[in-house]
Design an enzyme around this catalytic site. Structure first.
Site, PDB file in Angstrom:
ATOM      1  N   MET A   1      -5.335  -1.985  -1.549  1.00  0.00           N
ATOM      2  CA  MET A   1      -5.980  -3.113  -0.906  1.00  0.00           C
ATOM      3  C   MET A   1      -6.069  -2.929   0.588  1.00  0.00           C
ATOM      4  SD  MET A   1      -3.233  -6.329  -1.015  1.00  0.00           S
ATOM      5  CE  MET A   1      -2.917  -6.205  -2.754  1.00  0.00           C
ATOM      6  N   ARG A   2      -5.165  -2.126   1.120  1.00  0.00           N
ATOM      7  CA  ARG A   2      -5.169  -2.045   2.591  1.00  0.00           C
ATOM      8  C   ARG A   2      -6.130  -1.023   3.158  1.00  0.00           C
ATOM      9  NH1 ARG A   2      -1.759  -4.388  -0.705  1.00  0.00           N
ATOM     10  NH2 ARG A   2      -1.048  -6.317   0.231  1.00  0.00           N
ATOM     11  N   ASP A 340      -4.180   1.703  -8.744  1.00  0.00           N
ATOM     12  CA  ASP A 340      -4.795   1.334  -7.465  1.00  0.00           C
ATOM     13  C   ASP A 340      -4.069   2.000  -6.302  1.00  0.00           C
ATOM     14  OD1 ASP A 340      -2.545  -0.221  -8.223  1.00  0.00           O
ATOM     15  OD2 ASP A 340      -2.950  -1.609  -6.579  1.00  0.00           O
ATOM     16  N   GLU A 341      -4.773   2.145  -5.218  1.00  0.00           N
ATOM     17  CA  GLU A 341      -4.193   2.523  -3.925  1.00  0.00           C
ATOM     18  C   GLU A 341      -3.235   3.702  -4.008  1.00  0.00           C
ATOM     19  OE1 GLU A 341      -4.126  -1.621  -1.501  1.00  0.00           O
ATOM     20  OE2 GLU A 341      -2.653  -1.486  -3.089  1.00  0.00           O
ATOM     21  N   ALA A 342      -3.617   4.722  -4.767  1.00  0.00           N
ATOM     22  CA  ALA A 342      -2.772   5.923  -4.883  1.00  0.00           C
ATOM     23  C   ALA A 342      -3.105   6.857  -3.722  1.00  0.00           C
ATOM     24  CB  ALA A 342      -2.998   6.588  -6.232  1.00  0.00           C
TER      25      ALA A 342
END
Ligand code: ACM
Length: 533
Positions: A1-2, A340-342
């Site tokens: 998300m970031r 997500d976000e890996a």
């Protein structure tokens, strides 16, 4: 998300300057502190007009039925354990507010509230129902016990918040727009007990939400006991954002939640996030790290810094055992793999890892759900993607999701700037984040899941889900403040026909729910643009 969040850096800085990010401004909670002096309370809506989610059709017609001291709930015509259970639960839900005895009796019976399975019932699908009310009683008819359960929730809303009352004569014929109507809770960033989550299940099920997605693991904590890797929960569960004690659920507690939700026709989808978001696991077992060195536990809110060791066979023994135990606890069809976000996993490694992880889920007879980043790898046949982008998500990222949908992968839509319940309502909201923008109640409701991603037809949308991330949420009060009333918008988007979509109508019906939320001691946000009763 970031990664996306970085694109909002300027906005974030702007809010930071205003003191919003530091939480220096407090939020208006329930109990009417925002009511303007001299405002008349809005006119009460008739029972058939106040239903939320709006039913597919409702027609008031003729005299109704007074639910009173003599009312019996009949679960017939023959004995059926599931129907009996729906009847018992409905009785329990009606007894408190009405103060009536409401005995439950097997058999077709006479006057009263009658629950009927009719496998040929028209216009109701698998989860819908018909509710007919007249002087002789109220008949709930459905093809399935789930349909009867939803009918009962409609009946609750047709009765007064407190005391006995009369259900007007008429008919409701109803069925959901989407099969999947979900809510996610993150018990990893801050730990919450099974009791708190059961409370949320009750709150959600009354609005016909049928899926609870539990984010069980993240960098800050591992929250479910795993027999083959006990330190995950025992050590990896002992931390949370901000340095609190954390905690974890035993398998028996988890089973209890699954059963509790199941009785309310809510399916539990467990998520073990991988290959990123795994610091709690890396802190629990040195052998899960590529360098064989155990990590420190983590209590901050950064993301994207941890990864399972993709090149090590031990990693695959680990996910096989963890997912095997999880599948054994899961009666539903879905296991959520996160994905997500890996950011610390190179793209080729990510794809190779997700291939193997998805195969494990398949071997245990389950269907994969993953956040939409799986579209950048090879989603397995039948895998479901959960989209959490927003209005400023790059076109290429959206295009990969659209292509996956076109290739037959059903989508769950959780746009972060609509359905992330941890986004602040406004600048004054105390808990919450702003990286996807502010999400007032109207914005959470005012979009069409059937036409949201250009090129994705409604038939490719399995449903919608509202996500409650808990980096900034540590108490039941903040949880409820952020979820309510926005999660009612999710319920309506998921259930009600597209043709009923209308803010003016919705906001009046939402306002009519105020006394119900209050009676349930839910500390909802009393949004100023909703005409609260
Ligand atoms: C997510 O918000 N990282 C799914």
């Amino acid at each position: 998300m970031r990664v996306l969040r970085r694109t909002l850096g300027t906005f974030g800085t702007f809010l930071g300057v205003l003191g919003v990010l530091s939480g220096s401004v407090s939020c208006t909670a329930a109990h009417g502190d925002d009511a303007r002096p001299g405002d008349d309370p809005p006119a009460a809506l008739a029972p058939f007009e106040r239903l939320l989610p709006a039913p597919a059709s409702a027609r008031a017609d003729g005299p109704g039925y007074a639910v009173g001291p003599g009312t019996v709930i009949h679960t017939g015509p023959g004995p059926d354990e599931d129907v009996r259970q729906v009847g018992e639960l409905l009785a329990e839900q009606l007894r408190g507010p009405s103060g009536l005895p409401l005995p439950v009796v097997d058999g077709p019976g006479g006057d009263g509230i009658r629950l009927r399975i009719d496998e040929e019932a028209e216009g109701v699908g698998d989860e819908g129902y018909r509710l007919e009310s007249g002087p002789g009683g109220i008949t709930l008819t459905a093809r399935t016990p789930a349909g009867l359960f939803h009918a009962g929730q409609t009946l609750r809303q047709l009765l007064p918040v407190a005391g006995p009352g009369t259900v007007p004569g008429g008919t409701v014929t109803d069925r959901p727009r989407f099969a999947y109507r979900g809510a996610m809770v993150d018990i990893a960033r801050h730990f919450f007990t099974v009791e708190q989550v059961k409370r949320y299940v009750d709150q959600l099920a009354q609005y016909k939400v049928n899926t609870l997605h539990v984010h069980l693991t993240d960098d800050q904590g591992w929250r479910l006991a795993v027999d083959s890797w006990p330190r995950l929960a025992e050590y990896g569960g002992g931390s949370e954002v901000g340095g609190g004690p954390g905690g974890y659920w035993t398998k028996d507690e988890y089973r209890e939640l699954v059963a509790y939700a199941g009785r309310r026709y809510v399916d539990v989808v467990p998520e073990i996030d991988m290959p990123g978001h795994v610091n709690a696991a890396l802190a629990s077992y040195a052998e899960l790290n590529c360098d064989g060195k155990v990590r420190e536990r983590y209590t901050g809110i950064k993301v994207g810094f941890s990864s399972l060791c993709v090149g090590k066979e031990r990693t695959y023994e680990f996910i096989d055992q963890v997912l095997g135990e999880l599948a054994e606890l899961t009666p539903g069809r879905y296991l959520h793999l996160g994905g997500d976000e890996a950011h610390s996993t190179p793209a080729a490694d990510y794809a190779a890892f997700m291939d193997r992880a998805q195969a494990v889920v398949g071997r245990y007879g389950k269907t994969v759900v993953a956040w939409h980043q799986l579209a950048t790898a090879q989603p397995a046949a039948g895998a479901v993607l959960q989209y959490w982008g927003h209005d400023r998500t790059p076109a290429a990222e959206k295009a990969a999701v659209v292509a996956a949908a076109k290739a037959g992968h059903p989508l769950i839509l959780s746009p972060a700037d609509r359905l992330y319940l941890d986004m602040k309502y406004g600048l004054a909201t105390k808990p919450g984040q702003v990286w996807a923008g502010l999400v007032p109640v109207k914005r959470a409701y005012s979009w069409n899941p059937g036409a949201y991603l250009a090129g994705v037809p409604e038939s490719a949308v399995l449903g919608v889900e509202a996500a409650l991330w808990t980096e900034t949420i540590a108490t039941r009060g903040d949880w409820e403040l952020m979820a309510f009333p926005r999660v009612l918008g999710l319920a309506e988007l998921g259930w009600s026909p597209a043709a009923s979509h209308d803010w003016a109508s919705y906001s009046r019906r939402l306002g009519a729910q105020g006394p119900r939320l209050q009676a349930q001691d839910i500390s909802y946000y009393r949004a100023p643009d909703v005409p609260w009763q």
